[in-house]
Design an enzyme around this catalytic site. Structure first.
Site, PDB file in Angstrom:
ATOM      1  CG  ASP A  37      -0.041  -0.586   2.576  1.00 34.31           C
ATOM      2  OD1 ASP A  37       0.605  -0.117   2.895  1.00 34.31           O
ATOM      3  OD2 ASP A  37      -1.540  -0.692   3.556  1.00 34.31           O
ATOM      4  NE  ARG A  51      -0.771   3.000   4.452  1.00 33.56           N
ATOM      5  CZ  ARG A  51      -1.480   2.645   4.682  1.00 33.56           C
ATOM      6  NH1 ARG A  51      -2.661   2.844   3.064  1.00 33.56           N
ATOM      7  NH2 ARG A  51      -1.969   1.780   5.654  1.00 33.56           N
ATOM      8  CG  ASP A  56      -3.599  -1.297   6.895  1.00 33.31           C
ATOM      9  OD1 ASP A  56      -2.367  -1.092   6.516  1.00 33.31           O
ATOM     10  OD2 ASP A  56      -3.652  -1.675   8.294  1.00 33.31           O
ATOM     11  CB  THR A  57      -1.788  -4.075   2.209  1.00 34.27           C
ATOM     12  OG1 THR A  57      -0.564  -3.819   2.448  1.00 34.27           O
ATOM     13  CG2 THR A  57      -2.112  -4.029   0.919  1.00 34.27           C
ATOM     14  CD  GLU A  59       2.051  -3.094   8.276  1.00 35.96           C
ATOM     15  OE1 GLU A  59       3.162  -3.255   8.048  1.00 35.96           O
ATOM     16  OE2 GLU A  59       1.366  -2.494   8.340  1.00 35.96           O
ATOM     17  NE  ARG A 101       3.259   6.529   4.380  1.00 35.47           N
ATOM     18  CZ  ARG A 101       3.412   5.365   5.533  1.00 35.47           C
ATOM     19  NH1 ARG A 101       3.791   4.342   5.192  1.00 35.47           N
ATOM     20  NH2 ARG A 101       1.709   5.506   6.708  1.00 35.47           N
TER      21      ARG A 101
END
Length: 158
Positions: A37, A51, A56-57, A59, A101
């Site tokens: 992501d 971002r 949310d992928t 980690e 980001r």
């Protein structure tokens, strides 16, 4: 004192938010996919981390965090999809996160990358106001992927 404050804003424009004003979107070249992501892009003569908003992928590269279930697959998909390609970034109402980001919705041609991750079950929806423009769409895509057992929904313990 007022003169000193004005001088600081001129010398350090990011403190006033000036750095983040500008067009609502930009074309950029993806120099690398950091993970599922986050990407690194080049545009406007500089390199920035971006971002993806609303997703949310799992980690894969977060310090002090183990690689999470389906993280490598999400990251590999993102690498294959956008790395080395030109994308369009549509910035959020809030342009940067706490890590500095850029926050953006990312498009590869007509393909909405943020939505593609959810549709394939490679990400969970993550709504953080005020960047919530597509929250209902993202939640719906997440629910459909979960019901179908796609991606992380069929492979990872909940």
């Amino acid at each position: 004192m007022l003169l000193l404050a004005a001088a600081l804003l001129i010398l350090r424009p990011w403190e006033s938010g000036e750095r983040d004003r500008g067009p609502a979107s930009a074309r950029a070249f993806v120099t690398r996919a950091v993970d599922g992501d986050t990407i690194e892009v080049r545009f406007g003569g500089r390199t920035e981390d971006v971002r993806y908003i609303g997703v949310d992928t799992p980690e894969t590269v977060k310090p002090d965090t183990p690689v999470q279930c389906f993280g490598p697959r999400a990251s590999a998909f993102n690498h294959r999809l956008v790395e080395g390609r030109r994308v369009r970034l549509v910035f959020g109402v809030e342009r940067r996160d706490v890590y500095g980001r850029l926050l953006a919705y990312v498009y590869l041609g007509h393909r909405f990358v943020n939505a593609s991750l959810l549709r394939r079950g490679l990400a969970r929806s993550l709504t953080i106001a005020p960047n919530d423009r597509f929250a209902p769409l993202f939640r719906g895509l997440e629910l459909r992927a979960a019901r179908a057992g796609r991606g992380l929904w069929g492979a990872c313990p909940t």
